[in-house]
Scaffold this active site. Structure first.
Site, mmCIF file in Angstrom:
data_model
loop_
_atom_site.group_PDB
_atom_site.id
_atom_site.type_symbol
_atom_site.label_atom_id
_atom_site.label_comp_id
_atom_site.label_asym_id
_atom_site.label_seq_id
_atom_site.Cartn_x
_atom_site.Cartn_y
_atom_site.Cartn_z
ATOM 1 N N CYS A 137 41.397 57.740 75.453
ATOM 2 C CA CYS A 137 40.709 58.690 76.418
ATOM 3 C C CYS A 137 41.296 59.955 75.975
ATOM 4 C CB CYS A 137 40.858 58.214 77.877
ATOM 5 S SG CYS A 137 40.384 59.502 79.069
ATOM 6 N N HIS B 116 31.123 54.645 69.702
ATOM 7 C CA HIS B 116 30.185 55.379 70.688
ATOM 8 C C HIS B 116 28.903 55.199 69.872
ATOM 9 C CE1 HIS B 116 33.296 57.775 72.991
ATOM 10 N NE2 HIS B 116 33.845 57.562 72.032
ATOM 11 N N CYS C 87 33.986 62.879 78.929
ATOM 12 C CA CYS C 87 34.406 61.954 78.028
ATOM 13 C C CYS C 87 34.816 63.075 76.948
ATOM 14 C CB CYS C 87 33.432 61.001 77.679
ATOM 15 S SG CYS C 87 33.938 59.800 76.646
#
Length: 297
Positions: free
Chosen positions: A73, A166, A224
């Protein structure tokens, strides 16, 4: 048993942080499920543990709001850097720190004001486009600007890994996206065997992007960090932005500065402490993390 926690966020991507060096944290998956709720818990996008590491200044473990463990993250790791510096888990003179993650060890350069970290630049590592390493089920060297059917609509997508998977799709207007409807369909699309984080990206100019994100396990979040890195990498490879130059990514929670090269992706952004407190450890509904994950699936 009471547990001490710190609520922190990086441009609105908020987590509940636990010092797992000085207190024992059991069943973090269950903690994430019970405490992330914004009405019945503390509220957040998940839980992050700061642990001992034998290869870095600290180790970070992050758990999404649904209890699943994530690999990395970007906004969370900046807050971990702030946590270990502000709490003096590293010397005050040490403004470059290393954090172990499931995606490898990351290096952070901290900006300190009045003895506290205000922001951090993170070396996020190389963007990966090899399908098997993302992973995405695609026969080809790279899945770049390729059409897929999501629900009843076709989207052109670029698949990239920043240590986690992603799917980047460029749209004309991010605000027009019905993300609560389309996000789950992307997340669990059959071509992504490990599920996927999805970025809906509007190109403002060659140095500016606007992004909304649907994160696997958490839904739409205000920001994000790995997603911002992924969208800049995709934009540069698709010829929409400039490789090797600073690109500003506007997210719902604020801005990140991203620089993409063939060797790595650099991310710079703020890290903030909201409050600290104690919480009673919730009664566990399951006896092991494996049982919990079996129950969720």
């Amino acid at each position: 048993m009471k547990l001490k926690f710190t609520k922190m966020h990086g441009i609105g991507n908020d987590y509940i942080y636990f010092d797992a060096i000085h207190q024992e944290i059991e069943h973090p998956e269950q903690l994430a499920l019970s405490l992330s709720d914004r009405r019945f818990g503390i509220g957040g996008d998940g839980v992050i543990l700061i642990c001992d590491s034998d290869k870095a200044d600290a180790k970070m473990r992050m758990f999404n709001a649904d209890g699943s463990e994530g690999m990395m993250c970007g906004n969370g790791i900046r807050c971990v850097g702030k946590f270990i510096y502000d709490k003096r888990l590293v010397p005050a003179s040490k403004t470059t720190v290393s954090i172990e993650t499931l995606s490898g060890v990351k290096t952070l350069r901290l900006t300190v004001e009045d003895g506290k970290v205000k922001s951090a630049e993170v070396d996020m590592g190389k963007a990966v486009f090899t399908p098997s390493e993302i992973p995405v089920l695609f026969d080809g060297e790279r899945m770049m600007d390729r059409p897929i059917l999501v629900g009843s609509n076709e989207f052109k997508v670029t698949a990239v890994s920043m240590g986690n998977p992603h799917c980047v799709t460029f749209v004309e207007d991010t605000e027009a996206i019905e993300i609560e409807k389309i996000g789950p369909l992307f997340e669990r699309h059959a071509i992504f065997p490990d599920r996927v984080n999805t970025e809906f990206v509007e190109v403002i100019d060659r140095h500016t992007l606007k992004m909304r994100v649907w994160e696997r396990g958490s839904g739409e979040t205000l920001a994000c960090g790995t997603g911002a890195c992924a969208c800049v990498a995709a934009a540069c490879e698709c010829g929409l932005c400039e490789k090797g130059e600073d690109i500003t990514v506007h997210l719902r929670g604020g801005d990140l500065l991203i620089r993409y090269t063939d060797e790595t992706v650099m991310m710079t952004g703020p890290a903030e402490t909201v409050f600290e407190g104690e919480v009673e450890a919730p009664r566990l509904a399951v006896s092991s993390s494996s049982a919990l994950l079996d129950e969720m699936t």
